[in-house]
Design an enzyme around this catalytic site. Structure first.
Site, short mmCIF file in Angstrom:
data_model
loop_
_atom_site.label_atom_id
_atom_site.label_comp_id
_atom_site.label_asym_id
_atom_site.label_seq_id
_atom_site.Cartn_x
_atom_site.Cartn_y
_atom_site.Cartn_z
N HIS A 56 0.73 -1.30 -0.09
CA HIS A 56 -0.17 -0.03 -0.05
C HIS A 56 0.97 1.47 0.14
O HIS A 56 0.07 2.41 0.01
CB HIS A 56 -0.98 0.10 1.13
CG HIS A 56 -1.84 -1.24 1.08
ND1 HIS A 56 -2.79 -1.65 0.32
CD2 HIS A 56 -1.89 -2.15 2.28
CE1 HIS A 56 -3.27 -2.58 0.67
NE2 HIS A 56 -2.73 -2.88 1.92
N HIS A 215 -7.95 -4.50 -0.62
CA HIS A 215 -7.41 -5.79 -0.79
C HIS A 215 -8.08 -6.76 -1.59
O HIS A 215 -8.08 -7.88 -1.85
CB HIS A 215 -7.59 -6.57 0.63
CG HIS A 215 -6.67 -5.64 1.70
ND1 HIS A 215 -7.31 -5.18 3.03
CD2 HIS A 215 -5.48 -5.40 1.72
CE1 HIS A 215 -6.52 -4.74 3.55
NE2 HIS A 215 -5.41 -4.67 3.02
#
Length: 336
Positions: A56, A215
């Site tokens: 991320h 995700h």
């Protein structure tokens, strides 16, 4: 799977080694690459610690630096760090004024940060915790995912701590930013987790997903790709329904790329977001455009809106210096 890497199982540690080789202002502790900390902590300051999975960047570890976050426990790709790693980071950066745990609203992170807080209690280290939960399309407020809007919580808490606020005041600053921030995201493509080796979901050539999680969690609809203006309008309608902003009020916006979206496209989206908000009588006075919370090589973006007041504007303007994000003071002087 086309990725620049060595072994899939070495993806996270190889990435961390590269960061430590490049940026001397951060370090790791106890021979654990995944215990990522600021190299020179500030005495008598509330320490702020975050944590989460790899994949991320710049969230989470990219915000470790002066004026922002003091330490980050790093997990594998889309995986939570352990309670022990969080605890080791805490002991390293704690400076005598208490510790704020500030992280995303995910089950594994919550469990391990709670366990770390219990270990801190045994060592007489005072902690407080708050989770980011800004993703409107992911459900009711208590179960919402923490995504790019957590940036505003980092900024508020980091500024208040750097200004000398106590633990309760730093927590209150983060809470205020949380209450005044909402995010909507959308994906145009999946991503590939190195150790899995295949896309984490599928989309057709001309299909997109509104509300997709970072995700790969399911969104609220899949359908034909919309224009930037249509995406801005739908995203902001959802945000303003959940968090009304009155005409004449001020807002900050964060236009975030998910990993494979060109900066040019993000600025097109920014234009449409600003025009929509100003059409509602809302003045956009702070804008950030770029990658702030990615999802590997996912194509897509998110729109975050923070409803401002004078206190939050002061926090957002506070200077910051990290390896991945630098903000100068508004008078033009460097952060440190």
């Amino acid at each position: 799977m086309k990725k620049i890497m060595n072994a899939p199982e070495a993806y996270t540690d190889d990435m961390l080694k590269g960061i430590y080789m490049t940026h001397e202002e951060v370090k790791y502790v106890n021979d654990d690459l995944r215990c990522y900390c600021i190299a020179n902590k500030k005495p008598d300051k509330v320490a702020i610690i975050t944590g989460g999975g790899t994949g991320h960047l710049p969230l989470f570890l990219g915000y470790v630096g002066h004026g922002l976050i003091d330490g980050c426990a790093v997990g594998g790709v889309f995986q939570s760090p352990s309670a022990e790693q969080i605890f080791e980071v805490t002991k390293e950066v704690e400076a005598g004024a208490g510790v704020l745990y500030l992280y995303g609203n995910y089950t594994g992170d919550i469990m391990n940060f709670d366990m770390a807080a219990e270990l801190c209690e045994m060592e007489d280290i005072k902690t407080a915790s708050i989770v980011g939960a800004d993703d409107v399309n992911s459900g009711a407020p208590k179960v919402r995912r923490g995504v790019a809007g957590i940036f505003y919580m980092f900024k508020a808490a980091g500024a208040k701590a750097d200004m000398g606020g106590n633990l309760e005041e730093v927590l209150a600053a983060a809470q205020k930013a949380k209450e005044r921030t909402r995010t909507v995201g959308f994906a145009m493509s999946p991503c590939i987790i190195p150790e899995v080796g295949k896309p984490n979901f599928t989309l057709e050539e001309n299909e997109m997903a509104m509300g997709m999680g970072i995700h790969g969690e399911p969104g609220i609809w899949n359908g034909p790709i919309k224009t930037s203006g249509e995406l801005a309008e739908e995203s902001l309608h959802t945000i303003l329904e959940d968090m009304p902003i009155a005409k004449g009020e001020e807002a900050a916006i964060l236009i975030n790329g998910l990993g494979a979206t060109s900066v040019e496209e993000l600025y097109i989206l920014c234009k449409d977001v600003v025009e929509y908000l100003e059409g509602q009588g809302i003045k956009v006075v702070r804008s950030n455009v770029g990658e702030y919370a990615t999802s590997m090589e996912m194509m897509g973006a998110s729109v975050s809106v923070c409803r401002l007041d004078e206190e939050l504007k002061e926090y957002l303007d506070h200077p910051v210096s990290t390896p991945f994000y630098i903000q100068k003071a508004r008078d033009g002087y460097d952060a440190v």
